[in-house]
Design an enzyme around this catalytic site. Structure first.
Site, mmCIF file in Angstrom:
data_model
loop_
_atom_site.group_PDB
_atom_site.id
_atom_site.type_symbol
_atom_site.label_atom_id
_atom_site.label_comp_id
_atom_site.label_asym_id
_atom_site.label_seq_id
_atom_site.Cartn_x
_atom_site.Cartn_y
_atom_site.Cartn_z
ATOM 1 N N TYR A 149 39.285 43.523 41.073
ATOM 2 C CA TYR A 149 38.946 42.109 40.984
ATOM 3 C C TYR A 149 39.014 41.457 42.356
ATOM 4 C CZ TYR A 149 39.470 42.590 35.924
ATOM 5 O OH TYR A 149 39.345 42.981 34.617
ATOM 6 N N HIS A 195 40.110 51.728 33.994
ATOM 7 C CA HIS A 195 39.223 50.574 34.057
ATOM 8 C C HIS A 195 37.744 50.958 33.944
ATOM 9 C CE1 HIS A 195 38.459 46.504 36.320
ATOM 10 N NE2 HIS A 195 37.883 46.543 35.136
#
Length: 320
Positions: A56, A129
């Site tokens: 992120y 992820h």
């Protein structure tokens, strides 16, 4: 704020969780001090669950590609660690453009970096992820070497729960029945435009797994500012969204209010992650979930959005 236990874990978690993707600059620019104050504000309003990822951040960000973990770590250092449920991810190193590596050593290295950035010596939940990315080319390694690394990290006491995060319903239907996971994170599948998570819930419960639902705003699609620049949406679908936004404006009801209320309306879903960068937005969302739901307005909105209901936007394919 309500609190629920995740599956057969002993992790008790707030029904609304703070997703830190936004403070990583994934949707718009971030003001560092305000982001940290927003983290503190979330805790003050009863949110005990915070989620992030090394991926992120934007390479052009003021704070570099690990903005989210870095800023979240700064925010959480002032709070009592035992009162926080913290999750991060591994395997996806960067988002824009995506970079993935689910090898055993890469996962270990990723988690060591996350521990430092988050200023903690353990992580409550660790998710592999976006295991479905690039048309599933990383899937085999993720479910073999990646999960092996997570299990060893759990044995070592560095993580409490092993999980995967995924968008693809097809992949989730294969993984959930066939792999031993403590928890699973599913994003964009219980929103005003998608209810496919409902079909997964019985399978998740049958395995005793915890469930984290993410993205009540469909990764920014169901907001007044519209989707971010990386969203895989065409102009025809954007017209559907714009008509819906106009209807909300005409009725003086924020679409964000309806979206977060709907996402938290199902008692089978123990927690839902949302993301923001400002205290004013944080407080609005917490206030909204404490208000009664206008079910008639929800149904009207769902009718406007019907042309894109349960559409597979396939973020993984878009980001090849």
């Amino acid at each position: 704020m309500k609190y629920n236990t995740l599956g057969e874990t002993n992790i008790k978690i707030s029904e609304l969780g703070f997703g830190a993707s936004a403070i990583g600059g994934m949707f718009n620019n971030v003001e560092k001090d305000e982001a940290i104050k927003t983290v503190h504000n979330a805790f003050d309003r009863g949110i005990n669950y915070f989620d992030t990822s090394p991926a992120y951040g934007r390479s052009t960000s003021t704070y570099g590609p690990v903005t989210s973990e870095t800023l979240l770590g700064q925010g959480l250092k002032d709070l009592k660690r035992s009162e926080i449920i913290l999750s991060t991810k591994a395997g996806k190193i960067a988002s824009l453009p995506p970079e993935l590596n689910f090898s055993y050593q890469a996962i270990l290295k990723s988690v060591e970096g996350s521990l430092k950035r988050l200023r903690t010596d353990y992580i409550d939940m660790l998710f592999l992820h976006d295991i479905e990315y690039n048309k599933g080319t990383h899937l085999e390694m993720a479910l073999n070497e990646g999960l092996a690394a997570l299990r060893d990290l759990k044995k070592a006491g560095k993580i409490r729960a092993v999980g995967v995060s995924c968008y693809s319903i097809e992949v989730l239907n294969k993984v959930i029945p066939n792999y031993d996971l403590d928890t699973v994170l599913v994003h964009n599948h219980y929103t005003l435009i998608n209810d496919e998570l409902l079909d997964l819930i019985p399978k998740i419960k049958a395995k005793g797994m915890g469930l984290v639902s993410a993205s009540p705003f469909a990764s920014g699609l169901l907001t007044h500012q519209g989707p971010p620049d990386w969203y895989p949406i065409n102009n025809k679908d954007l017209c559907v969204i714009n008509k819906t936004l106009n209807f909300c404006r005409e009725n003086n009801v924020p679409i964000e209010k309806l979206a977060v209320q709907y996402a938290l309306s199902n008692p089978e879903i123990p927690t839902t992650l949302f993301s923001c960068t400002e205290r004013s937005i944080l407080n609005k969302n917490v206030d909204w979930i404490e208000e009664p739901i206008d079910q008639a307005m929800i149904e009207n909105i769902k009718q406007f959005l019907e042309p894109i209901r349960n559409k597979d936007f396939d973020f993984g394919e878009y980001n090849d």
